[in-house]
Design an enzyme around this catalytic site. Sequence first.
Site, PDB file in Angstrom:
ATOM      1  N   GLU A  32      27.109  53.540  -5.285  1.00  0.00           N
ATOM      2  CA  GLU A  32      26.869  52.328  -6.497  1.00  0.00           C
ATOM      3  C   GLU A  32      27.936  51.636  -5.697  1.00  0.00           C
ATOM      4  O   GLU A  32      29.145  52.120  -5.991  1.00  0.00           O
ATOM      5  CB  GLU A  32      26.736  52.690  -7.503  1.00  0.00           C
ATOM      6  CG  GLU A  32      26.942  51.423  -8.488  1.00  0.00           C
ATOM      7  CD  GLU A  32      26.355  51.621 -10.458  1.00  0.00           C
ATOM      8  OE1 GLU A  32      27.978  50.990 -11.008  1.00  0.00           O
ATOM      9  OE2 GLU A  32      26.540  52.753 -10.609  1.00  0.00           O
ATOM     10  N   ARG A  70      32.615  43.795  -8.034  1.00  0.00           N
ATOM     11  CA  ARG A  70      33.822  43.443  -8.983  1.00  0.00           C
ATOM     12  C   ARG A  70      34.691  43.011  -7.510  1.00  0.00           C
ATOM     13  O   ARG A  70      36.035  42.908  -8.366  1.00  0.00           O
ATOM     14  CB  ARG A  70      34.516  44.453  -9.371  1.00  0.00           C
ATOM     15  CG  ARG A  70      33.636  45.275 -10.597  1.00  0.00           C
ATOM     16  CD  ARG A  70      34.453  46.134 -11.356  1.00  0.00           C
ATOM     17  NE  ARG A  70      33.669  46.862 -12.464  1.00  0.00           N
ATOM     18  CZ  ARG A  70      34.180  47.572 -13.243  1.00  0.00           C
ATOM     19  NH1 ARG A  70      35.265  48.779 -13.372  1.00  0.00           N
ATOM     20  NH2 ARG A  70      32.761  48.628 -14.460  1.00  0.00           N
ATOM     21  N   LYS A  95      21.667  53.482 -17.469  1.00  0.00           N
ATOM     22  CA  LYS A  95      22.666  54.252 -17.749  1.00  0.00           C
ATOM     23  C   LYS A  95      23.597  54.289 -18.860  1.00  0.00           C
ATOM     24  O   LYS A  95      23.464  53.530 -19.905  1.00  0.00           O
ATOM     25  CB  LYS A  95      23.851  52.407 -17.334  1.00  0.00           C
ATOM     26  CG  LYS A  95      25.203  52.844 -17.021  1.00  0.00           C
ATOM     27  CD  LYS A  95      25.549  52.647 -16.143  1.00  0.00           C
ATOM     28  CE  LYS A  95      27.148  52.211 -15.801  1.00  0.00           C
ATOM     29  NZ  LYS A  95      28.026  51.061 -14.855  1.00  0.00           N
TER      30      LYS A  95
END
Length: 318
Positions: free
Chosen positions: A40, A44, A128
């Site tokens: 993943e 950011r 999640k």
Amino acid sequence: MNFFEIAKEIGIVPVIKIPDVKYALPLAKTLKEAGLPLIEVTLRNECALDCIRAIKKEYPDMAVAAGTVLKPEQVKAAKEVGADLCVTPGLNDATVHTCQEEGIPVLPGCVTATEIEHGLSLGLTTFKFFPAELLGGVRTIKELTGPYSRIYFVPTSGINFETMGAYLSNPKVAAVGGSFMAPADKILAEDWEGIRALCEKALQVCHNFRLIHIGMNAGEEGGALAKELGSLFGIGSKVGGRSDFAGEIVECCKIQFPGIHGHIAIGVRNVDRAVAYLEKKGYAMREEFKNYDAAGNLNAIYLEKEFGGFAIHLLRRP
């Protein structure tokens, strides 16, 4: 390619903020070779989409998720560079709907009963759990999956070599996510061998292979043998149906179980995950000896190959 199936099979999702696109390919290569063909990449920083594009171009069979997806525009951008999944920290209807419209799976953050019910209403069943440790970790997941038995969680935040085992022992945890197998300092130092070693350690902790007991095919002598061994070592004996036990360490089989001489029982956190791991190494399983618990979880299975006249018996031991 189904990211969820791959993640559940392996049990570990590297969640990485890649600092520069130059690190993307050597990192992906290291993860794949170490047995973690998935990642993943968090959105950011400005290079994140370029990193995803580079990895998918060089390694099209690697499962790549775009993380920290916050708005619909990012969904479309992630799809354009080849991402196989969008991961969101919370549950945003607009983002989820965009994923569904674009045909890209989504893993939204859901940590309360209300969020889970809303997620289920949107047709989602895997969520999640973030930030995992701060929100009660394994205990909270156990409580939530009681009434919501159809769901699975991918916990992240606070997961490390010390905490990951408890999560992976829960059959409702599809996988754990984190950067502990590829920390930022090792990426910046381009310490790929160090990262490889951490990946291998993560897989060892994930499965936690360990000796549970030795089984001996003793036939009619099984009962007497269990009593003798129990008395000899002061561990006692226990009478069973097809087997008697000397303490917890020797199973004296009164009928012929797999193995010329008997079997070696190896405990694992998750039998399905261990089977997938061993099958990739070329070891087949004996399908006729599968055993399931009441919830449908695979509890035990034998390997097809025997070692020195002993079969290998995998047992779920959280």
